[in-house]
Design a protein around this motif. Structure first.
Motif: not given
Lengths: 411, 411
Positions: A54-55, A74, A77, A79, A81-82, A84-85, A88, B51, B70, B81, B84-85, B88
């Protein structure tokens, strides 16, 4: 740019750098401006059996727009998901990490320093638990660089864009010991690792109580070392017991100082880029480990922001030895990029200490690390102190040993 | 490349494209190879009070490596994630979306089509619930393009790289009605929208029961239209009741066919790039809405994969009118990029229908959409059928009206 050398750089990063094994994940961060190395690394990793590459693409211009225009709210902030990333990619998959770092040294010049510092601090706090995966060598990680236009022009201000980029490629290949031939590149690194390991072994066997730095520039610093400290060199070992090399190039041998055992004056010998802002001609006075005084000709406000990051940011977290007579130093180039400048010069870092530098400390909790003298902080910022006049003596009980004389190893 | 026009492109995308309002988020996807428009859009959006602007960078070469190396298993993996992204950025923040689409038309040539199709299908299923945010115009979205090397060379194979890129920039500016002067650019778009709206209004007022396509190439197709169908043109309206323009350039007026009311033969007049694979010289036979026969001189396997995606992928989801005498068509350029090719030609889409094309349907559930004749599918793939010989007649009860004669509007 020499494409054979570029290919060997990619192979070196995957085989010797993170030493990626079949079935493992790889996470690369790369500037969009120079994607060629990231693409070659990706292909090399897949050929070695990587499960998923991944990149995270970086763009200096967008980073600047972000800090320029976004509100503090902001920027602060983080989030879900960040997180969660990170959960993972880092905690669950223990992805090998390759960071291709090529930031414009003047990236954030003229912007609101306090806003930026707060945003970085809040983000560091929110993601603190992932720091251990690199700082404790749980996963394999590697920092390398490729030339980008603004960085190359900062390093070679008198060259035109294309020539500056070409020159910086040449220098990076040279100091990273990359040859057109893979076998030569490989043996360059095997020999280099062995040489550094020998020096580290000497220091480890001695187990100095403290070291004393002096130089004509005014540096006069005593640094105590923790019990059972380990001088690390090029190679580290991850949690799976695979060796990896966190920095390319690398010339340093480093350990941690005892947090409260640092006293005296320490004068920096190269500029430092902190969060995209330049600090130059600066020095510190330490008492019982803490920076009690400092000054800087350029970027004193930035330096103050850095020192006030948190409770640990006024204490040292790394002490590193690099010969004045070594490839990067001999290039006489100021890179404005810590990866190179730190490997051209003896240096220290303010902030968090590597738990890997004390026997058995990698498994300890934060409170326990503090007890054995290892500093904790959200920051870890290297700054350079080496010059041709630097002398370092080691002390073990009554015994005094020259470690550095006139800027070079005396071992 | 004309930098004034580039700036106006960015402003057009933000002001007329997504019509971003203060306090809103913006999510851009952009090729790393040409980041200039994305950066200008970012700055323009912040100046309009955005924002938070985020970017998903795309790199064709990495996409290819991903599909090449892959395993099916890791390609099919959609991490928590990632959901989740989307939760959001799309569901929670309703981010305005600008997709800068510039894929190499031959990107995935020679790779395993079945593997790719399965991976895309699995991902589409996992992220299906986010499709409505664009298909139902809940948030503002926009598709635009910038030249990239391989795409430009595909469009202008006889030009050298730099010339092909420059030529493609010129053409994109032209067909997107972008002038060096902002006021002219603005009035170009105001006039263009008005012209398209007038045509759509005529068709909407008529409420044809069905339309009949014929052409010398063999096309002979009857298409029933749903009750209360709406012919849409350039402008759409998001859930906040702000107007936006989903495609730039745009020349089309479109609605949905009645899912089971399509019968006859339909011959495509331009190639189609599906998931990075080329399909050319193809045609379909429809019976009661379903493709019951098909052939293609190039990419028949790919076409078959597409048709077999799911239960809805053999039914039409869009019917769109574009004059043969219109700017993109008159350029006589084959773009191998749906954004341009669909706006050069009358077209249809296989797959999901836009719920916005039937009065009151945006709030309906999938089952209810099906009842009123709107098709559902994971895909929505446009293909072109316009040529200089195309005639289209509309039927309302006993009445027959010429809509297209010899490729152009007869209204």
């Amino acid at each position: 740019m020499n494409t054979n050398k570029l290919k060997n750089f990619a192979r070196l990063a995957v085989e010797f750098g993170v030493n990626l094994k079949e079935g493992e994940d790889l996470l690369i961060s790369s500037p969009i401006e120079e994607p060629r190395l990231a693409r070659l690394i990706t292909e090399e990793a897949y050929k070695k059996g990587a499960r998923k590459v991944s990149i995270n693409w970086q763009d200096d211009e967008l980073t600047r727009l972000t800090y320029k225009y976004r509100s503090q709210e902001t920027l602060n902030e983080v989030a879900d998901w960040e997180i969660a990333k990170l959960d993972y990619q880092i905690a669950e998959k223990l992805s090998n990490r390759i960071s291709i770092h090529s930031q414009d040294p003047d990236l954030l010049k003229g912007l609101d320093e306090k806003k930026i510092a707060e945003a970085i601090k809040v983000r560091s706090q929110a993601t603190k638990k992932y720091v251990k995966y690199t700082m404790n060598d749980i996963l394999s990680w590697l920092v390398i660089s490729v030339p980008t236009e603004k960085w190359a022009k900062k390093v070679f201000p008198n060259l035109e864009k294309e020539k500056a980029l070409e020159k910086l490629w040449q220098v990076i290949f040279d100091v990273t010991r990359i040859d057109e031939d893979w076998e030569i590149t490989k043996s360059n690194w095997e020999n280099h690792i062995e040489t550094l390991n020998k020096k580290a072994k000497f220091l480890n066997d001695y187990q100095f109580d403290k070291v004393h730095y002096t130089s004509k520039n005014g540096t006069d610093l005593w640094v105590e070392l923790p019990k059972d400290h380990i001088w690390m060199s090029a190679g580290s070992t991850n949690a799976k017991n695979d060796m990896f090399i966190p920095n390319m190039p690398t010339e340093e041998i480093f350990t941690s100082p005892k947090k409260d055992g640092v006293n005296g004056r320490l004068v920096a010998t190269k500029p430092l880029v902190y969060n995209g802002l330049l600090i130059n001609n600066f020095e510190f006075t330490f008492k019982d480990g803490k920076v009690v005084d400092f000054k800087a000709e350029v970027g004193e406000d930035t330096l103050e922001e850095m020192l006030n990051s948190d409770q640990g940011s006024r204490y040292l977290g790394e002490i590193a030895l690099v010969a004045y007579n070594s490839p990067i130093s001999n290039s006489n180039i100021l890179f404005y990029n810590t990866l190179f400048d730190e490997n051209a010069s003896c240096h220290f870092a303010l902030g968090k200490a590597y738990p890997t530098t004390v026997k058995g400390a990698s498994d300890l909790k934060d409170e326990e690390l503090s007890k054995i003298g290892l500093n904790d902080s959200l920051i870890h910022e290297d700054f350079m102190v080496g010059d041709k006049d630097l002398n370092i003596k080691g002390y073990k009980g009554e015994k005094e040993v020259d470690i550095f004389v006139d800027g070079n190893f005396a071992l």
